[in-house]
Design a protein around this motif. Structure first.
Motif, short mmCIF file in Angstrom:
data_model
loop_
_atom_site.label_atom_id
_atom_site.label_comp_id
_atom_site.label_asym_id
_atom_site.label_seq_id
_atom_site.Cartn_x
_atom_site.Cartn_y
_atom_site.Cartn_z
N PHE A 107 -11.35 -29.31 -5.72
CA PHE A 107 -11.84 -29.72 -7.04
C PHE A 107 -12.87 -28.73 -7.60
CE2 PHE A 107 -10.32 -33.77 -5.26
CZ PHE A 107 -9.48 -34.17 -6.30
N ASP A 108 -13.02 -27.59 -6.93
CA ASP A 108 -13.93 -26.55 -7.44
C ASP A 108 -13.16 -25.72 -8.47
OD1 ASP A 108 -15.65 -24.43 -7.91
OD2 ASP A 108 -16.27 -24.25 -5.81
N ILE A 109 -13.08 -26.26 -9.69
CA ILE A 109 -12.25 -25.63 -10.73
C ILE A 109 -12.76 -24.23 -11.05
CG2 ILE A 109 -11.34 -25.86 -13.07
CD1 ILE A 109 -10.35 -27.99 -11.04
N GLY A 110 -14.07 -24.04 -11.02
CA GLY A 110 -14.63 -22.72 -11.29
C GLY A 110 -14.14 -21.68 -10.29
N LEU A 111 -14.15 -22.03 -9.01
CA LEU A 111 -13.68 -21.11 -7.97
C LEU A 111 -12.19 -20.83 -8.14
CD1 LEU A 111 -13.92 -19.58 -5.25
CD2 LEU A 111 -13.40 -21.76 -4.11
N LEU A 112 -11.40 -21.88 -8.31
CA LEU A 112 -9.95 -21.71 -8.43
C LEU A 112 -9.59 -20.89 -9.66
CD1 LEU A 112 -8.77 -25.32 -7.48
CD2 LEU A 112 -9.00 -23.33 -5.98
N ALA A 113 -10.29 -21.14 -10.77
CA ALA A 113 -10.01 -20.41 -12.01
C ALA A 113 -10.38 -18.94 -11.88
CB ALA A 113 -10.77 -21.05 -13.17
N SER A 114 -11.49 -18.67 -11.20
CA SER A 114 -11.89 -17.26 -11.03
C SER A 114 -10.88 -16.52 -10.14
CB SER A 114 -13.30 -17.16 -10.44
OG SER A 114 -13.33 -17.62 -9.10
N ARG A 115 -10.34 -17.22 -9.15
CA ARG A 115 -9.30 -16.61 -8.30
C ARG A 115 -8.04 -16.33 -9.14
NH1 ARG A 115 -10.56 -18.36 -2.69
NH2 ARG A 115 -12.63 -17.43 -2.42
N LEU A 116 -7.65 -17.31 -9.95
CA LEU A 116 -6.47 -17.13 -10.80
C LEU A 116 -6.67 -15.96 -11.76
CD1 LEU A 116 -5.17 -20.62 -11.99
CD2 LEU A 116 -3.94 -18.92 -10.64
N ALA A 117 -7.84 -15.89 -12.38
CA ALA A 117 -8.12 -14.80 -13.32
C ALA A 117 -8.04 -13.45 -12.60
CB ALA A 117 -9.50 -14.99 -13.95
N GLY A 118 -8.53 -13.41 -11.36
CA GLY A 118 -8.45 -12.18 -10.58
C GLY A 118 -7.01 -11.78 -10.29
N ILE A 119 -6.16 -12.78 -10.04
CA ILE A 119 -4.74 -12.48 -9.77
C ILE A 119 -4.05 -12.03 -11.06
CG2 ILE A 119 -2.55 -13.40 -8.92
CD1 ILE A 119 -4.34 -15.48 -7.35
N VAL A 120 -4.42 -12.64 -12.19
CA VAL A 120 -3.89 -12.18 -13.49
C VAL A 120 -4.25 -10.71 -13.70
CG1 VAL A 120 -4.16 -12.40 -15.99
CG2 VAL A 120 -3.85 -14.45 -14.59
N ASP A 121 -5.49 -10.34 -13.39
CA ASP A 121 -5.91 -8.94 -13.52
C ASP A 121 -5.08 -8.04 -12.60
OD1 ASP A 121 -7.80 -9.77 -15.34
OD2 ASP A 121 -9.46 -9.76 -13.90
N TRP A 122 -4.83 -8.52 -11.38
CA TRP A 122 -4.03 -7.74 -10.42
C TRP A 122 -2.62 -7.54 -10.95
CZ3 TRP A 122 0.38 -8.90 -7.53
CH2 TRP A 122 0.67 -8.04 -6.47
N LEU A 123 -2.02 -8.61 -11.51
CA LEU A 123 -0.68 -8.50 -12.07
C LEU A 123 -0.64 -7.51 -13.23
CD1 LEU A 123 0.42 -12.25 -12.09
CD2 LEU A 123 1.45 -10.42 -10.73
N ALA A 124 -1.69 -7.53 -14.06
CA ALA A 124 -1.73 -6.66 -15.24
C ALA A 124 -1.90 -5.20 -14.84
CB ALA A 124 -2.87 -7.09 -16.16
N VAL A 125 -2.61 -4.95 -13.74
CA VAL A 125 -2.86 -3.57 -13.31
C VAL A 125 -1.76 -3.05 -12.39
CG1 VAL A 125 -4.43 -2.10 -11.98
CG2 VAL A 125 -5.37 -3.78 -13.58
N GLU A 126 -1.38 -3.87 -11.39
CA GLU A 126 -0.38 -3.43 -10.41
C GLU A 126 1.04 -3.51 -10.96
OE1 GLU A 126 -1.03 -2.03 -7.53
OE2 GLU A 126 -3.19 -2.28 -7.81
N ARG A 127 1.27 -4.44 -11.88
CA ARG A 127 2.56 -4.60 -12.56
C ARG A 127 3.75 -4.65 -11.60
NH1 ARG A 127 2.05 -0.62 -17.87
NH2 ARG A 127 0.29 -1.71 -18.82
#
Length: 217
Positions: free
Chosen positions: A82-102
């Motif tokens: 239920f730590d939405i802040g932690l989970l969201a920050s992890r998701l955002a980091g993976i979005v960044d990885w997808l955008a960079v690593e493609r």
């Protein structure tokens, strides 16, 4: 259809997160899954939806948002799910990885969130509006995204079971916060986990159409 399946480790901050990546040939977009409380990337429901999306030419990334050590803690305390802040920050980091690593190439990114994962997906979408092009919530708790809801600029589909009355109410309130970017659809005869025959298939079909529409360039 030619397709590529890999299990990779995605670095996000101090965490190393295992992910199953499935890429059809010439993907039109890639969808990152955020599972619900107490679940994992092996969730049978999310795996089933992911396969349906693959059939529409969409790449999928199913990832564990908690490390194995965190998962052990959460299994005992249920505090991190239920730590939405932690989970969201992890998701955002993976979005960044997808955008960079493609891994899927230069294609648009979507987020599919279930239960508490839907709240994390919406918070991540609000913080990565330039990188997230579509969101789908399945039986989600978008209310847990709190103030971030009003900041979402990404087309968002809220799918709720017709028998999941409390969650319908929570989604209706969230829809009012989302405004014109949001749409709520109710799947008749479905409870919270969409275990009734044919209901998960309806989720996959509607999610697939939403992502194809909003991720196709």
């Amino acid at each position: 259809m030619d397709e590529q399946r890999n299990t990779v480790t995605i670095p996000v901050g101090d965490a190393q997160l295992p992910a199953d990546v499935m890429l059809p040939a010439q993907s039109v977009g890639v969808v990152l899954f955020a599972h619900g409380s107490g679940s994992s990337r092996h969730s049978p429901r999310n795996v089933s939806v992911a396969r349906a999306l693959n059939g529409r030419g969409l790449g999928t990334v199913l990832v564990d948002l908690l490390t194995p050590t965190e998962d052990e803690v959460d299994a005992r305390t249920a505090e991190l799910r239920f730590d939405i802040g932690l989970l969201a920050s992890r998701l955002a980091g993976i979005v960044d990885w997808l955008a960079v690593e493609r891994p899927a190439g230069d294609v648009p990114i979507g987020l599919f969130g279930a239960s508490t994962g839907a709240a994390a997906a919406l918070v991540a979408a609000a913080s990565r509006a330039d990188r997230v092009s579509a969101v789908v919530s399945r039986g989600g708790r978008p209310d847990l995204a709190a103030d971030a809801l009003a900041q979402v600029r990404t087309p968002t589909l809220l799918l709720v079971g017709g028998l999941d009355e409390e969650v319908i109410t929570l989604n209706e309130r969230a829809l009012a916060e989302l405004g014109e970017v949001g749409e709520l659809r109710v799947v008749p005869g479905a409870t919270h986990l969409f275990e009734e025959p044919g209901t998960l298939e309806q989720v996959a079909d509607q999610a697939g159409s939403w992502f194809v529409t909003h991720l196709s360039r």
